[in-house]
Design a protein around this motif. Structure first.
Motif, PDB file in Angstrom:
ATOM      1  N   GLY A  78     -19.078  -3.568  16.049  1.00 54.81           N
ATOM      2  CA  GLY A  78     -18.437  -4.104  17.245  1.00 54.81           C
ATOM      3  C   GLY A  78     -19.128  -3.764  18.540  1.00 54.81           C
ATOM      4  O   GLY A  78     -18.730  -4.259  19.598  1.00 54.81           O
ATOM      5  N   VAL A 115      -9.014  -5.472  14.699  1.00 48.28           N
ATOM      6  CA  VAL A 115      -8.639  -6.205  15.911  1.00 48.28           C
ATOM      7  C   VAL A 115      -9.340  -7.558  15.946  1.00 48.28           C
ATOM      8  O   VAL A 115      -8.731  -8.587  16.266  1.00 48.28           O
ATOM      9  CB  VAL A 115      -8.985  -5.381  17.171  1.00 48.28           C
ATOM     10  CG1 VAL A 115      -8.681  -6.191  18.442  1.00 48.28           C
ATOM     11  CG2 VAL A 115      -8.208  -4.071  17.192  1.00 48.28           C
ATOM     12  N   ALA A 116     -10.626  -7.575  15.597  1.00 49.63           N
ATOM     13  CA  ALA A 116     -11.381  -8.828  15.583  1.00 49.63           C
ATOM     14  C   ALA A 116     -10.778  -9.822  14.592  1.00 49.63           C
ATOM     15  O   ALA A 116     -10.679 -11.024  14.876  1.00 49.63           O
ATOM     16  CB  ALA A 116     -12.844  -8.547  15.238  1.00 49.63           C
ATOM     17  N   GLN A 149     -12.052 -13.069  24.767  1.00 48.60           N
ATOM     18  CA  GLN A 149     -11.564 -11.706  24.605  1.00 48.60           C
ATOM     19  C   GLN A 149     -11.872 -10.916  25.878  1.00 48.60           C
ATOM     20  O   GLN A 149     -12.981 -10.990  26.408  1.00 48.60           O
ATOM     21  CB  GLN A 149     -12.211 -11.033  23.389  1.00 48.60           C
ATOM     22  CG  GLN A 149     -11.939 -11.765  22.084  1.00 48.60           C
ATOM     23  CD  GLN A 149     -12.685 -11.151  20.913  1.00 48.60           C
ATOM     24  OE1 GLN A 149     -12.083 -10.617  19.996  1.00 48.60           O
ATOM     25  NE2 GLN A 149     -14.002 -11.236  20.924  1.00 48.60           N
ATOM     26  N   HIS A 195      -5.932 -11.752  24.152  1.00 45.08           N
ATOM     27  CA  HIS A 195      -6.850 -11.111  23.212  1.00 45.08           C
ATOM     28  C   HIS A 195      -7.773 -10.154  23.967  1.00 45.08           C
ATOM     29  O   HIS A 195      -8.250 -10.486  25.055  1.00 45.08           O
ATOM     30  CB  HIS A 195      -7.701 -12.143  22.489  1.00 45.08           C
ATOM     31  CG  HIS A 195      -6.914 -13.043  21.594  1.00 45.08           C
ATOM     32  ND1 HIS A 195      -7.464 -14.148  20.983  1.00 45.08           N
ATOM     33  CD2 HIS A 195      -5.621 -13.012  21.197  1.00 45.08           C
ATOM     34  CE1 HIS A 195      -6.553 -14.750  20.252  1.00 45.08           C
ATOM     35  NE2 HIS A 195      -5.427 -14.089  20.378  1.00 45.08           N
ATOM     36  N   ASN A 218      -7.601 -11.260  16.082  1.00 39.00           N
ATOM     37  CA  ASN A 218      -7.929 -12.232  17.121  1.00 39.00           C
ATOM     38  C   ASN A 218      -8.343 -13.566  16.515  1.00 39.00           C
ATOM     39  O   ASN A 218      -7.988 -14.642  17.015  1.00 39.00           O
ATOM     40  CB  ASN A 218      -9.057 -11.696  18.012  1.00 39.00           C
ATOM     41  CG  ASN A 218      -8.608 -10.598  18.955  1.00 39.00           C
ATOM     42  OD1 ASN A 218      -7.419 -10.345  19.115  1.00 39.00           O
ATOM     43  ND2 ASN A 218      -9.565  -9.929  19.572  1.00 39.00           N
ATOM     44  N   ALA A 251     -11.981  -1.499  14.997  1.00 39.64           N
ATOM     45  CA  ALA A 251     -12.373  -2.650  15.817  1.00 39.64           C
ATOM     46  C   ALA A 251     -12.434  -3.919  14.973  1.00 39.64           C
ATOM     47  O   ALA A 251     -12.061  -5.003  15.444  1.00 39.64           O
ATOM     48  CB  ALA A 251     -13.721  -2.381  16.476  1.00 39.64           C
ATOM     49  N   PRO A 261     -12.420  -6.012  20.789  1.00 43.08           N
ATOM     50  CA  PRO A 261     -12.004  -4.982  19.833  1.00 43.08           C
ATOM     51  C   PRO A 261     -12.372  -3.568  20.251  1.00 43.08           C
ATOM     52  O   PRO A 261     -11.544  -2.651  20.171  1.00 43.08           O
ATOM     53  CB  PRO A 261     -12.716  -5.404  18.545  1.00 43.08           C
ATOM     54  CG  PRO A 261     -12.776  -6.899  18.649  1.00 43.08           C
ATOM     55  CD  PRO A 261     -13.039  -7.174  20.096  1.00 43.08           C
ATOM     56  N   THR A 262     -13.613  -3.345  20.725  1.00 45.61           N
ATOM     57  CA  THR A 262     -14.024  -1.985  21.079  1.00 45.61           C
ATOM     58  C   THR A 262     -13.540  -1.565  22.467  1.00 45.61           C
ATOM     59  O   THR A 262     -13.855  -0.469  22.916  1.00 45.61           O
ATOM     60  CB  THR A 262     -15.552  -1.859  21.011  1.00 45.61           C
ATOM     61  OG1 THR A 262     -16.146  -2.926  21.770  1.00 45.61           O
ATOM     62  CG2 THR A 262     -16.041  -1.908  19.569  1.00 45.61           C
TER      63      THR A 262
END
Length: 824
Positions: A620, A372-373, A694, A356, A376, A369, A359-360
């Protein structure tokens, strides 16, 4: 009596005036998991007791000053109990609590004193003495245990004397509060009717208890179930109960309802495969449906364990695990370790189907972002160790146990995952029933990896609060970092090992103590640990700004030399939140080609006092993003105006910018002509830091246009972020054996950030060599004519026309060329 006790006795006069016959004693002490904390008081008289004059005091970690004082309220009838508890305790505690508090209560090393009118009525522990983790031993101790007063035991009215709970109390397992609130420990509330425990009689199905949502439709009701025990976690420090699952013939065939349940029964010994009929109350405890307040149970033989359900990650939605809560499950594919931060403290690892990323770090702030979060979040499960123990003596992963030489790194994979799907502390967890196996798919790198080293190597390293006390072996504990000389020695050894292995010529530091530059300073001590060839840049200040930590620059004096003086800027936005940068121009010894390096540490993402635009905008980037962006632009302006006053055009920005690759501060520097060297050479999935499972990079290297062509490679040496924090230099929360086995004076987990390396190829030619523009081995009028023609017709001269190696082609190069011709 020691001075500490003398002062304490003065401060709480009356404590040693003699025992009082007050009638209230501490009859039960509950030091359980999470907020399961309670003190039960028993009225031993034949009269009601008004609590107006009574209070409880808690003395934390050996302190001789009360950290909490609670005024008790209400009345206690003769022969009855009064329960004081934490407001976030288990519902079974709250059901019998007479008074609660949301404030922090006690841990096993905290003394508890019961007072009436300032005089001691009873106590647990020893005020003014820190026992380490607890008083007592074995099953009768003040940590992770319930203590119940023995019949006839007298009150302890001297809270200063040595303390052994076994004198007055019997010990019971952690989270056993089955007797709490029952006067004298015996006469609890009666059940309105006796449950039918006849094997095979009608029973409530587990699927009925679980229902279609995360809240049981039968919560608060008494139920009788008869099912198979699938796993028991009733050992010392374990979960205090067992899991049961409905046999196949009794399931409802609705895929939305779970067929498993957790039974909280610390004193009931059962084994997997037994068929148990059991009666108790249905409760929702912090999101987990469980059967508790057990009335009675019957063994009804044995049966086959239900086959495990096969699960995969990522899951389709956040609620899908509810259908398998407390059931046997199996993951047929290997999962990837994303986080090992809590491995040493709680024995747990965070797993996913793949690695993972922040995101940013891989997507633009905002909707991209957020997506993506979300992904995850759907792709995680905690591999737990089946216990509630904190800081276990044996950390089970990787098998047989964690050590400095036997580690589990983020990026490693886990196979053979089988167990119970559990929900605790707001996370879905796997409580394993078979030992998982680990594969080192992300092995420790033994040395930095660079495709080309060039002739000048620059590194950037956040050294995680290197504080050295007063620099003479004292002055501990400091505001940050090592707590004592032993920890400093361990920290120094690990950092020196890592810094030396970089084999760099120049190293930028972050998070070093901001205590000046004399021989007793932190930067002087760390430099000395690297050897006599190393020196540090001294900007000629008493300290660099007003923050507790600062940036710094080290360099190999046998390889490079400084040019001019160091520079910094203390004006906004570097006067309060962002630490002051430090810039210095360097060049290889014997070379005229230099570069200016600016090391930085921007404001963190923590939200303390953030408001307005600096508050978290939900995109993010966290808090203080505008402050960091202002710092990025101000830094570029400062460097563009020849910050060091040397005229050097080649500029390298390094440091912990507390911003990930796609965030505004980095994009601001990109817009100002700075190339993100980590992105260019390491790719989008580069990382130097792991936060909540992450990965991403806060540690940057950015080159301006003049320098970018000289960069041969950039690399991150992943020695820290992937390693468990338990392997660092700290000694707290570790047994003496772990202090030895977890530690090695090697580079691994020397910090929480990984170092970044930049390999440069600097021009080592002399001015005469550069003046030979036509390459005929001589410097004469033909070279001068070549230079004049190139500049006269306005053509952009190639870098080879930079005769004086200052990063630009101008009149000074003409002068240098003339001097070279005259020198021939």
């Amino acid at each position: 009596m020691t001075m500490k006790h003398t002062l304490l006795a003065t401060a709480i006069s009356g404590f040693l005036a003699g025992p009082i016959q007050a009638g209230l004693v501490i009859s039960e002490y509950v030091e359980g998991s999470s907020n399961n904390k309670a003190i039960e008081l028993l009225n031993t008289t034949d009269a009601s007791i008004d609590l107006a004059a009574w209070e409880l005091q808690v003395y934390f970690n050996g302190s001789d000053v009360a950290g909490q004082t609670f005024d008790l309220t209400g009345n206690v009838a003769p022969g009855t109990n009064f329960v004081f508890a934490h407001s976030s305790a288990d519902p079974a505690i709250l059901a019998v609590a007479d008074q609660t508090t949301g404030a922090g209560l006690f841990n096993g090393d905290d003394a508890v004193v019961l007072l009436k009118g300032g005089a001691v009525a009873d106590s647990i522990g020893q005020v003014g003495f820190d026992p380490g983790s607890y008083w007592g031993s074995g099953d009768t101790r003040t940590q992770n245990r319930t203590l119940r007063r023995k019949a006839g035991a007298v009150a302890d009215t001297n809270p200063f004397d040595t303390y052994d709970p076994a004198i007055a109390y019997d010990g019971f397992p952690q989270d056993d509060f089955s007797d709490l609130g029952k006067a004298g420990g015996s006469d609890g509330p009666l059940e309105p009717e006796t449950p039918d425990l006849t094997c095979g009689a009608e029973a409530t199905r587990i699927s009925e208890i679980q229902g279609l949502t995360d809240q049981s439709p039968l919560a608060g009701q008494t139920a009788v179930i008869e099912a198979i025990v699938t796993a028991s976690f009733n050992g010392d420090g374990q979960l205090g109960g067992f899991f049961m699952e409905e046999e196949l013939q009794h399931r409802d065939d609705d895929p939305r309802t779970s067929e498993g349940i957790f039974v909280f029964a610390p004193n009931l010994d059962v084994e997997a495969g037994q068929r148990i009929r059991i009666a108790g109350k249905v409760l929702e405890y912090q999101g987990l449906t469980e059967l508790t307040d057990i009335i009675d149970s019957t063994l009804c033989g044995s049966g086959e364990l239900p086959p495990p359900v096969s699960l995969t990650l990522p899951r389709p939605d956040l609620d899908s695990p509810e259908a398998f809560e407390s059931m046997r499950v199996i993951f047929n594919e290997a999962l990837v370790v994303n986080d090992n931060y809590d491995l040493g403290r709680f024995g747990s690892l965070t797993l996913g189907s793949g690695r993972h990323f922040i995101p940013t770090n891989v997507a633009l702030p905002g909707p991209d972002a957020a997506l993506v979060a979300e992904m995850n979040g759907l792709d995680r499960i905690i591999l737990d160790d089946g216990s509630n123990r904190q800081n276990p003596a044996i950390v089970p992963y990787p098998s047989p146990q964690l050590s400095a030489s036997q580690t589990v790194r983020a990026g490693d994979t886990v196979n053979d995952l089988q167990g119970i799907l559990d929900y605790r502390f707001s996370e879905w967890r796997l409580q394993p029933t078979t030992a998982p196996s680990f594969s080192q798919t992300n092995p420790r790198p033994t040395e930095p990896r660079l495709k080309e080293r060039g002739n000048l190597l620059v590194a950037s390293f956040n050294v995680l609060n290197f504080f050295n006390g007063d620099g003479m072996g004292g002055g501990f504990p400091t505001a940050r970092g090592a707590d004592n000389p032993e920890e400093l020695s361990r920290q120094t050894a690990k950092l020196a090992s890592a810094l030396a292995a970089l084999d760099a010529d120049i190293i930028g530091l972050m998070e070093i103590e901001n205590d000046g530059y004399d021989n007793n300073s932190a930067i002087a001590e760390l430099t000395a640990a690297l050897g006599s060839e190393w020196q540090y840049v001294n900007p000629g200040l008493t300290q660099l700004g007003g923050d507790a930590i600062a940036v710094g620059l080290l360099y190999r004096a046998d390889r490079v030399e400084t040019v001019g003086s160091a520079a910094t800027i203390g004006a906004a936005p570097f006067n309060q939140l962002n630490r002051q940068p430090l810039a210095q121009t360097f060049r290889l010894i014997g070379s005229e080609d230099g570069l200016t390096i600016a090391v930085n540490h921007f404001k963190s993402k923590g939200c303390g006092n953030a408001d307005g635009a600096n508050a978290d905008q939900g995109d993010g980037q966290g808090c203080w993003n505008p402050e960091r962006t202002q710092a990025a632009n101000a830094l570029a302006d400062w460097l563009a105006n020849d910050a060091t006053g040397t005229g050097e055009q080649d500029v390298l920005i390094i440091g912990d910018l507390n911003a990930y690759a796609k965030e505004d501060p980095i994009r601001a520097l990109n817009a100002r002509g700075y190339q993100d060297l980590v992105a260019v050479h390491e790719g989008e999935q580069a990382y130097s830091y792991v936060f909540f499972g992450q990965a991403g990079y806060l540690d940057h290297a950015l080159a301006n246009e003049a320098l970018a062509g000289k960069v041969k490679d950039t690399s991150i040496w992943t020695i820290n972020a992937d390693e468990p924090r338990a392997l660092d230099y700290n000694t707290e929360f570790k047994t003496p054996e772990q202090q030895a086995s977890f530690y090695a004076p090697d580079p691994y987990r020397a910090s929480d950030h990984d170092p970044v390396l930049v390999a440069l190829e600097m021009d080592t030619r002399t001015a005469a060599d550069r003046a030979d523009l036509n390459g005929d081995g001589r410097v004469n009028g033909r070279d001068l004519a070549r230079f004049i023609l190139a500049t006269l017709f306005g053509k952009a001269p190639a870098p080879t026309y930079d005769i004086n190696a200052d990063g630009k082609v101008d009149g000074q190069d003409f002068v240098a060329l003339v001097h070279a011709i005259r020198g021939q």
